[in-house]
Design an enzyme around this catalytic site. Structure first.
Site, PDB file in Angstrom:
ATOM      1  CE  LYS A 265      -0.585   2.773  -1.795  1.00 39.14           C
ATOM      2  NZ  LYS A 265      -0.811   2.785  -0.344  1.00 39.14           N
TER       3      LYS A 265
ATOM      4  CE  LYS B 155      -2.994  -0.091  -3.086  1.00 42.30           C
ATOM      5  NZ  LYS B 155      -2.962   0.384  -1.749  1.00 42.30           N
TER       6      LYS B 155
END
Ligand code: PBG
Ligand code: ZN
Length: 323
Positions: A194, A247
């Site tokens: 992330k 992400k």
């Protein structure tokens, strides 16, 4: 001598047969936001067609989704009361715990509920855990709180946990505590890679989770680092994550491909709020064919190697007949 590639592009049925990447609604997870109260449905300026809903409204929304063949939701809780440690997430009668129990009682296994596991929506400072005296995220103290939060959600019959805080030892800690409490078959989809990203902006409006000071760069990853991104996901695989995630998605298709090639685990891509917002703005201008733009964009994520796509576009993809 030359090869005639157009031979296979001449006929539309042939082109269709030879399509390598297709979208299926089974691959999609739809994010939803729950707030306290009754009859609440708040629109969000930066995310058209995305709402904050109270649990009673959410139930109707889930019933509608199930009818459309969308049966997996990613639930985010935005409690009214926020404090320094995120107490609402540590309370068995907190917003998320109550909402999950309520949805599961009504809809049972017709809906698969994935809970975002983090503290930024619950803390008044907006960081993803507890802070030390210098205002820096305290990793190991936060792990203990995360374990408590996970057990409360497990007790409320959540179907899968998705820890999103990018803490060290997060997956190992959760897997250990869950197993000790007999929840050894509760799957964990880790937000394993992330990045610290400007693409989360609209989400933070919806979730009211913008840090009041500083940023998330001491825990989320440097967007320029490819090797570190791969290491982070492989580390979560070692810590027994069941599903990995990259992400955001669109600016990180290369990373999706890298991790796809280095791990045999299922891989999710989070098509985040800012990516949604960009396409919605493009739709407004009318300068591009929105349906084609949407299909092309989401297909790129699957083609890059994602098995699962978490997307605010899920409903409209179905409504438009694109999957
Ligand atoms: C919280 C969390 C964030 C998103 C999902 N979980 C935001 C953040 O890290 O600030 C972003 C989702 C999106 O932008 O759609 N840890
Ligand atoms: Zn967070």
């Amino acid at each position: 001598m030359f090869k005639r590639y157009r031979t296979l592009r001449i006929n539309p049925i042939l082109r269709d047969m030879l399509t390598e990447t297709r979208l299926h609604k089974e691959d999609f997870i739809y994010p939803l936001f729950v707030v306290n109260g009754h009859g609440v449905k708040n629109a969000i300026d930066s995310m058209p067609d995305v709402f904050q809903m109270s649990a009673d409204v959410l139930i109707g929304e889930c019933e509608k989704l199930i009818k459309k063949g969308i049966n997996k939701i990613m639930l985010f809780g935005i409690p009214k009361i926020k404090d320094s440690i995120g107490s609402d997430a540590l309370n068995e009668n907190g917003l998320m715990a109550e909402t999950i129990k309520f949805l599961k009682r009504a809809l049972q296994d017709d809906i698969f509920i994935i809970a975002d596991l983090c503290f930024c929506e619950y803390t008044q400072h907006g960081h993803c855990g507890v802070l030390d005296s210098k205002g820096i995220l305290n990793n190991d103290a936060t792990l203990e709180f995360l374990a408590q939060q996970a057990l409360i959600l497990a007790e409320s019959q959540v179907d899968m946990l998705a820890p999103s805080g990018m803490l060290d030892g997060m997956i190992y800690t959760l897997k250990t505590v869950l197993a000790q409490n007999n929840f050894y078959n509760l799957p964990i989809m880790s937000y394993s890679t992330k990045f610290a990203s400007a693409y989360y902006g609209p989400f933070r409006d919806v979730a009211q989770s913008t840090p009041i000071h500083g940023d998330r760069k001491s825990y989320q990853q440097n967007m320029a680092n490819r090797r570190e991104a791969i290491l982070e996901s492989l580390n979560d695989e070692n810590e027994q994550a069941d599903i990995l995630m990259v992400k955001p998605a669109l600016a990180y298709l290369d990373i999706i491909r890298d991790i796809r090639e280095k791990s045999l685990l299922p891989l999710a891509a989070y098509n985040v709020s800012g990516e949604y917002n960009l396409l919605k703005l493009a739709q407004k201008t009318g300068a591009m064919d929105y349906e084609k733009l949407l299909l092309e964009t989401i297909t790129s994520m699957k083609r890059a190697g994602a098995d699962i796509i978490i997307s605010y576009h899920t409903q409209e993809l179905v409504d438009m007949g694109l999957m």
